[in-house]
Design a protein around this motif. Structure first.
Motif, PDB file in Angstrom:
ATOM      1  N   GLU A  62       8.148 -15.458  -1.189  1.00 30.43           N
ATOM      2  CA  GLU A  62       9.338 -15.402  -0.327  1.00 30.43           C
ATOM      3  C   GLU A  62       9.034 -16.036   1.033  1.00 30.43           C
ATOM      4  O   GLU A  62       9.878 -16.750   1.596  1.00 30.43           O
ATOM      5  N   LYS A  63       7.826 -15.810   1.521  1.00 30.15           N
ATOM      6  CA  LYS A  63       7.433 -16.405   2.796  1.00 30.15           C
ATOM      7  C   LYS A  63       7.324 -17.926   2.686  1.00 30.15           C
ATOM      8  O   LYS A  63       7.771 -18.657   3.584  1.00 30.15           O
ATOM      9  N   LEU A  64       6.724 -18.403   1.602  1.00 28.26           N
ATOM     10  CA  LEU A  64       6.625 -19.847   1.380  1.00 28.26           C
ATOM     11  C   LEU A  64       8.014 -20.482   1.340  1.00 28.26           C
ATOM     12  O   LEU A  64       8.254 -21.539   1.939  1.00 28.26           O
ATOM     13  N   PHE A  65       8.925 -19.852   0.606  1.00 27.15           N
ATOM     14  CA  PHE A  65      10.277 -20.386   0.467  1.00 27.15           C
ATOM     15  C   PHE A  65      10.976 -20.452   1.817  1.00 27.15           C
ATOM     16  O   PHE A  65      11.559 -21.489   2.181  1.00 27.15           O
ATOM     17  N   ASP A  66      10.915 -19.371   2.579  1.00 26.02           N
ATOM     18  CA  ASP A  66      11.597 -19.338   3.883  1.00 26.02           C
ATOM     19  C   ASP A  66      10.976 -20.306   4.875  1.00 26.02           C
ATOM     20  O   ASP A  66      11.685 -20.915   5.694  1.00 26.02           O
ATOM     21  N   GLU A  67       9.663 -20.471   4.793  1.00 24.25           N
ATOM     22  CA  GLU A  67       8.964 -21.308   5.767  1.00 24.25           C
ATOM     23  C   GLU A  67       9.154 -22.799   5.515  1.00 24.25           C
ATOM     24  O   GLU A  67       9.217 -23.590   6.467  1.00 24.25           O
ATOM     25  N   TYR A  68       9.297 -23.203   4.251  1.00 23.88           N
ATOM     26  CA  TYR A  68       9.306 -24.629   3.938  1.00 23.88           C
ATOM     27  C   TYR A  68      10.620 -25.164   3.376  1.00 23.88           C
ATOM     28  O   TYR A  68      10.748 -26.375   3.188  1.00 23.88           O
ATOM     29  N   LYS A  69      11.588 -24.320   3.127  1.00 27.23           N
ATOM     30  CA  LYS A  69      12.828 -24.807   2.510  1.00 27.23           C
ATOM     31  C   LYS A  69      13.573 -25.792   3.412  1.00 27.23           C
ATOM     32  O   LYS A  69      14.140 -26.778   2.919  1.00 27.23           O
ATOM     33  N   ASP A  70      13.588 -25.562   4.713  1.00 27.82           N
ATOM     34  CA  ASP A  70      14.283 -26.471   5.622  1.00 27.82           C
ATOM     35  C   ASP A  70      13.627 -27.852   5.639  1.00 27.82           C
ATOM     36  O   ASP A  70      14.301 -28.862   5.858  1.00 27.82           O
ATOM     37  N   LYS A  71      12.333 -27.887   5.395  1.00 28.75           N
ATOM     38  CA  LYS A  71      11.597 -29.148   5.441  1.00 28.75           C
ATOM     39  C   LYS A  71      11.728 -29.938   4.146  1.00 28.75           C
ATOM     40  O   LYS A  71      11.780 -31.179   4.167  1.00 28.75           O
ATOM     41  N   TYR A  72      11.824 -29.244   3.001  1.00 34.19           N
ATOM     42  CA  TYR A  72      11.746 -29.930   1.723  1.00 34.19           C
ATOM     43  C   TYR A  72      13.008 -29.852   0.859  1.00 34.19           C
ATOM     44  O   TYR A  72      13.040 -30.434  -0.216  1.00 34.19           O
ATOM     45  N   LEU A  73      14.040 -29.154   1.315  1.00 32.30           N
ATOM     46  CA  LEU A  73      15.292 -29.083   0.572  1.00 32.30           C
ATOM     47  C   LEU A  73      16.431 -29.675   1.397  1.00 32.30           C
ATOM     48  O   LEU A  73      16.561 -29.378   2.588  1.00 32.30           O
TER      49      LEU A  73
END
Length: 352
Positions: free
Chosen positions: A330-341
């Motif tokens: 969940e932390k990975l998703f929240d931290e990187y979603k703005d950068k890669y999605l």
């Protein structure tokens, strides 16, 4: 339905990427078909010598798998795991690999990898077919990719999978891989590598059925076998998230209550494989076909979660580590979603 046609003039490199991607997308069907034809053709139409050789080979497959689980202990032939053909496949999307923490080559690892998507393409490339980037980011750590055990019972196909670094996700195979010594002087580490990292697509066929563009639905809450395996072998668990994996294919609508989903569930219970109906693009159009869409996949490898080794994992400790894995994902998703999605604002993570 309006068809969106691809332009006639496309750079040669992109044409090559399309052809290579079509080949690898159809690879499982090709391998199964060729394997069946070779075995059946040899036994039915072959002479005494050919039939004898085939029977000998079939016996070898059975005995070898029972003895070694078909595991290739090292990286195998590097020409089969990094070459220009595989790089064309990687660059079609493209598929990228991002490191967020060190993986010291002094222990072994289970990569708890999500989401499965239709084919598990991102992790299949980064840790199977084209491992050059992995070896650059994680030196001395051998990348391995887990898949269904029954694949290694198929003659000829198993040899190709072994060349790509795939291993069975059976209990015996994982224990064999994850119990390997990390001593540089050990005979198994003469290739200069002292660690094994086995990627497991934990959500499996169930998660594949939930794969639709923009929907990150993980099957994890009741999947704890990988945690028990990590504790039994003392392997650290590394959460891994592939952004964009669910976007390269759509599939025919299959909500949980639909007739199609019930049929898929039935077949999955019998075979372990879900019969998906993927929807992609074609060679000359972007509207429909069996090719994946050209959409970026970024596999982000998280920090390892260390465990205390135990031959008899305590259920409470298993739950604790399992909770840490969910929290890390969940932390990975929240931290990187703005950068890669691209549509990160509307992207949500659902853990079932």
């Amino acid at each position: 339905m309006k068809i969106e046609w691809a332009p006639l003039r496309v750079p040669l490199e992109r044409r090559i990427q399309i052809l290579v991607t079509a080949f690898f997308t159809s690879m499982l069907l090709i391998l199964l078909s060729v394997s069946f034809l070779l075995v059946a053709g040899s036994l039915i139409y072959g002479g005494l010598l050919v039939r004898s050789l085939m029977v000998t080979y079939l016996a070898y497959v059975f005995v070898h798998h029972k003895k070694t689980q078909s595991v290739v202990d090292g990286n195998g032939w590097m020409i089969t795991r990094t070459n220009p053909l595989h790089r064309h496949y990687r660059d079609y999307f493209p598929v990228e690999l991002v490191k967020t923490a060190e993986l010291p080559p002094t222990k072994n690892y289970i990569l708890a990898s999500f989401p499965h998507g239709i084919l598990g393409t991102g992790i299949g490339i980064n840790m199977g077919l084209e491992i050059s980037k992995w070896l650059e980011l994680f030196p001395q750590v051998r990348p391995k990719l887990g898949t269904l055990d029954q694949h290694f019972h198929v003659p000829f196909m198993r040899e190709v999978l072994r060349c790509w670094g795939l291993v069975s996700v059976s209990k015996e195979a994982l224990i064999r891989m994850l119990s390997k010594s990390n001593d540089p002087k050990h005979k198994d580490n003469r290739d200069g590598f002292t660690s094994n990292a086995v990627a497991i697509l934990v959500g499996g066929a169930q998660e594949a059925m939930d794969s639709h563009p923009g929907q990150y639905i993980l099957t994890l809450k009741n999947r704890k076998g990988f945690v028990r395996m990590a504790i039994r072998t003392g392997s650290s668990i590394v959460p891994s998230f592939s952004f964009g994996e669910v976007d390269i294919f759509d599939q025919v609508a299959n909500p949980p209550s639909s007739l199609l989903r019930r049929f898929q569930d039935f077949v999955k219970k019998l075979t372990g494989v879900s019969p998906l109906i993927p929807v992609g693009r074609g060679f000359f159009n972007y509207t429909f076909g069996f090719l994946p869409f050209r959409r970026r996949i970024v596999q982000v490898v998280g920090a390892p979660i260390d465990v205390v080794k135990s031959d008899q994992p305590d259920s409470q400790y298993v739950d604790k580590v399992h909770g840490q894995v969910i929290e890390a994902l969940e932390k990975l998703f929240d931290e990187y979603k703005d950068k890669y999605l691209e549509n990160s604002k509307s992207a949500t993570l659902v853990v079932h």
